[in-house]
Scaffold this active site. Sequence first.
Site, PDB file in Angstrom:
ATOM      1  N   ASP A 190       0.815  -1.221   0.000  1.00 38.07           N
ATOM      2  CA  ASP A 190       0.000   0.000   0.000  1.00 38.07           C
ATOM      3  C   ASP A 190       0.851   1.274   0.000  1.00 38.07           C
ATOM      4  O   ASP A 190       2.033   1.247   0.325  1.00 38.07           O
ATOM      5  CB  ASP A 190      -0.874   0.038   1.262  1.00 38.07           C
ATOM      6  CG  ASP A 190      -1.984  -0.994   1.216  1.00 38.07           C
ATOM      7  OD1 ASP A 190      -1.946  -1.870   0.327  1.00 38.07           O
ATOM      8  OD2 ASP A 190      -2.879  -0.927   2.079  1.00 38.07           O
ATOM      9  N   HIS A 331       3.856  -2.198   3.117  1.00 34.75           N
ATOM     10  CA  HIS A 331       3.936  -0.848   2.522  1.00 34.75           C
ATOM     11  C   HIS A 331       5.273  -0.694   1.820  1.00 34.75           C
ATOM     12  O   HIS A 331       6.314  -0.725   2.493  1.00 34.75           O
ATOM     13  CB  HIS A 331       3.769   0.217   3.611  1.00 34.75           C
ATOM     14  CG  HIS A 331       2.430   0.149   4.290  1.00 34.75           C
ATOM     15  ND1 HIS A 331       2.157  -0.766   5.280  1.00 34.75           N
ATOM     16  CD2 HIS A 331       1.295   0.858   4.092  1.00 34.75           C
ATOM     17  CE1 HIS A 331       0.898  -0.615   5.675  1.00 34.75           C
ATOM     18  NE2 HIS A 331       0.345   0.370   4.970  1.00 34.75           N
TER      19      HIS A 331
HETATM   20 ZN    ZN Z   1      -2.573   3.192   3.309  1.00 37.80          ZN
END
Ligand code: ZN
Length: 381
Positions: A190, A331
């Site tokens: 993400d 991430h």
């Molecule tokens: Zn996010």
Amino acid sequence: MRKYNLKRRFKKARARSRAMARRRRKRSRNYLSPAKLGAVCVIAVLVMVFVTRATGLFKDNVVEINLAAQDAEMYVGEDKPVFMAEITCEGDTGVVLDEETEYTVQNLVDELNGGNGYTLESEGDGTEVGEYEIKAELTSAVSTPLNTDWFDKVKVNTVPGTLKVKEIDEEYRASVEARKNRPMIALTFDDGPGRYTMKLLDALEENNAQATFFMLGQNVEKFGDEVAKMKEIGCELGNHSYNHPSLPKLSTDEMKAQIENTNNAIKEITGEPASVLRPPYGATSSEMSETVGMPMVLWSIDTLDWKTKDTQATIDHVLQNVSDGDIVLMHDIYETTVDAAIELIKKLQEQGYYLVTVSELAESRGYELADGEKYYGFYNE
Ligand code: ZN
């Protein structure tokens, strides 16, 4: 004798009158009435217009855009691929087509590049083996001005492509089956793309692994090469809003803009919008199910990589918790995470896991992703 002369005179008179009639007919043929003259002029003008357009006379002033449907391949019985076109342009793209709106050839090229103004269709529906034409056709919104106001300024040539529908060979069928029966995981990343993303993509490519990237629209615009590479190596492109607000707190219009702007940014680069959505913070509302218009993919394993920023902690968390069908949240904007992911790709493959996209994981487990639905993992029953 007299009789003879009379006959001769009579013959002569008849010949004279025939000659006069012939001359009369000839005169009337040569005579052009105003109506005929008008018709001839109209035909002449039409011929000139046709010749001018057909031969591209005054070619020097006309900018040429080529819209070529790209060739595509598929196996019989599979879903049809998304057809794409390549747009190229010869000439001055700064030419103004509409003085009032200052619409230029470049604007037209951009619109075509965005997938607007034309359709790509093929008679081949994938049920039978063969080669089929992929027809590129301009929509009337583009073809109408091209044939009228713009015709002496710009021209769009459409070039068809070929769809090849191939017989499924045994080797391919076996590899598809093998993929379906192996344990699988979807790694997801993400908040990117970021400056470490390319390193991660290289590792995925080297190990023949795929992942899904839930991207922010504002970063898509900054890291176009990364986005193109994701698509090239078979990764899935996901939408994570434009700049990471909590979507349930926005108005419907604001929420839609967050999603649309990101899809447009992705489409600008790859020709297709994102296929799946992950709302920031995993925050959803009942209203969103109605309005987002995309499947919402959450996760089953949260590595908390953003919090620990510890490569080994991230690796350990995944290896201790992972099982077949899981969706792992990470991430790719942190170097520590990218380092962990590169290690995890090798370790998980060693354990027999197949690293696939979210959509492939869902499909292999018999799920059909539906707009507005939420998914956390895809497990065998
Ligand atoms: Zn996010």
